[in-house]
Design an enzyme around this catalytic site. Sequence first.
Site, mmCIF file in Angstrom:
data_model
loop_
_atom_site.group_PDB
_atom_site.id
_atom_site.type_symbol
_atom_site.label_atom_id
_atom_site.label_comp_id
_atom_site.label_asym_id
_atom_site.label_seq_id
_atom_site.Cartn_x
_atom_site.Cartn_y
_atom_site.Cartn_z
ATOM 1 N N LYS A 51 0.680 -1.327 -0.017
ATOM 2 C CA LYS A 51 -0.039 -0.022 -0.050
ATOM 3 C C LYS A 51 0.825 1.485 0.167
ATOM 4 C CE LYS A 51 -3.892 -2.392 2.114
ATOM 5 N NZ LYS A 51 -4.574 -2.655 3.268
ATOM 6 N N GLN A 95 -4.963 -1.748 9.444
ATOM 7 C CA GLN A 95 -4.753 -3.196 8.769
ATOM 8 C C GLN A 95 -5.305 -4.123 9.655
ATOM 9 O OE1 GLN A 95 -3.855 -3.503 5.697
ATOM 10 N NE2 GLN A 95 -3.996 -5.767 5.851
ATOM 11 N N ASP A 118 -11.597 2.351 3.653
ATOM 12 C CA ASP A 118 -11.910 0.934 3.615
ATOM 13 C C ASP A 118 -13.369 0.896 3.483
ATOM 14 O OD1 ASP A 118 -9.632 -0.871 3.540
ATOM 15 O OD2 ASP A 118 -9.548 -0.677 5.733
HETATM 16 N N1 GUN Z 1 -6.793 -7.182 5.827
HETATM 17 C C1 GUN Z 1 -7.176 -7.957 4.624
HETATM 18 N N2 GUN Z 1 -7.845 -7.337 3.870
HETATM 19 C C2 GUN Z 1 -8.203 -5.932 4.454
HETATM 20 C C3 GUN Z 1 -8.471 -4.787 3.820
HETATM 21 O O1 GUN Z 1 -9.253 -4.602 2.705
HETATM 22 N N3 GUN Z 1 -8.546 -3.701 4.541
HETATM 23 C C4 GUN Z 1 -7.800 -3.652 5.749
HETATM 24 N N4 GUN Z 1 -7.781 -2.635 6.776
HETATM 25 N N5 GUN Z 1 -7.415 -4.789 6.214
HETATM 26 C C5 GUN Z 1 -7.375 -5.854 5.458
#
Ligand code: GUN
Length: 282
Positions: A51, A95, A118
């Site tokens: 990211k 996350q 998100d």
């Molecule tokens: N963990 C796995 N996929 C995601 C996601 O799309 N967003 C976040 N914040 N954590 C994750």
Amino acid sequence: MILLDGKAVSAKTKERVKNEALNLKNSGIEPALAVILVGEDKASQTYVASKEKACHACEIRSIMHRLPENTSENELLALIDLLNLDDSVDGILVQLPLPKHINTSRILEAIKASKDVDGFHAINVGKLASGLDGFVPCTPLGIMEILKEYKIDVKGKNVCVIGRSNIVGKPMANLMLNADATVTVTHSKTKNLKEICLNSDIIVAAIGKPFFLTADMVKDGAIVIDVGINRLEDGRLVGDVDFDSVAPKCSYITPVPGGVGPMTIAMLLANTIKSAKNRAKA
Ligand code: GUN
């Protein structure tokens, strides 16, 4: 059978994001995404690094917070508060999964809905369910983007979503409903899964089980979207679809890797730009 090339759609989306970020910068708004990682989970470390890299490539400021495993819920809430109040921050992402001693929903609900890139906050979940504009979870949003790119209209189509997670299955079902599909959400307790799949024009497999969707469950000409990312013991990365047997029956199918996966980060960046545009308008 046509392969749905998520890698290419992702590259195109990122190019658009980068141009929009540059335009925003020229008007004095630097788009910024804050990412919080708590603990040492290896997969999460990899995702977060990707990211950060994608932000840099697309002219988005990346604010990384790597916190130790023993961070308390209150310490995390205090950081989120700071980021909520910081007008230079457009998106906040925590996350997942979080360490067990932290209440995940309390954390997700603490993020300001207008910075929830998100799309996990109850306000954004409710907006999506009501067909209102808000932030939509990145993976299902990326699937809609792939379908749009290939000019696949879901209106009136029978769609089977396999999996009912908050991150993929449920928002996927709502996006498909909002686009006038007829949607069936199935899961591990569903009794007549094969029958439902055989009646479906589009199948979205998001159940997290390697090779789960097999050729006998798919009708000729169906469109199959594979959300699975499963690491086998031999190190191979495979989806939820038994690709080799299913693909010949499909009109379109996403590969793993190179299908849905690359879209998730692209849509995270797109959501961050959307938030920065809202800041520019305010
Ligand atoms: N963990 C796995 N996929 C995601 C996601 O799309 N967003 C976040 N914040 N954590 C994750």
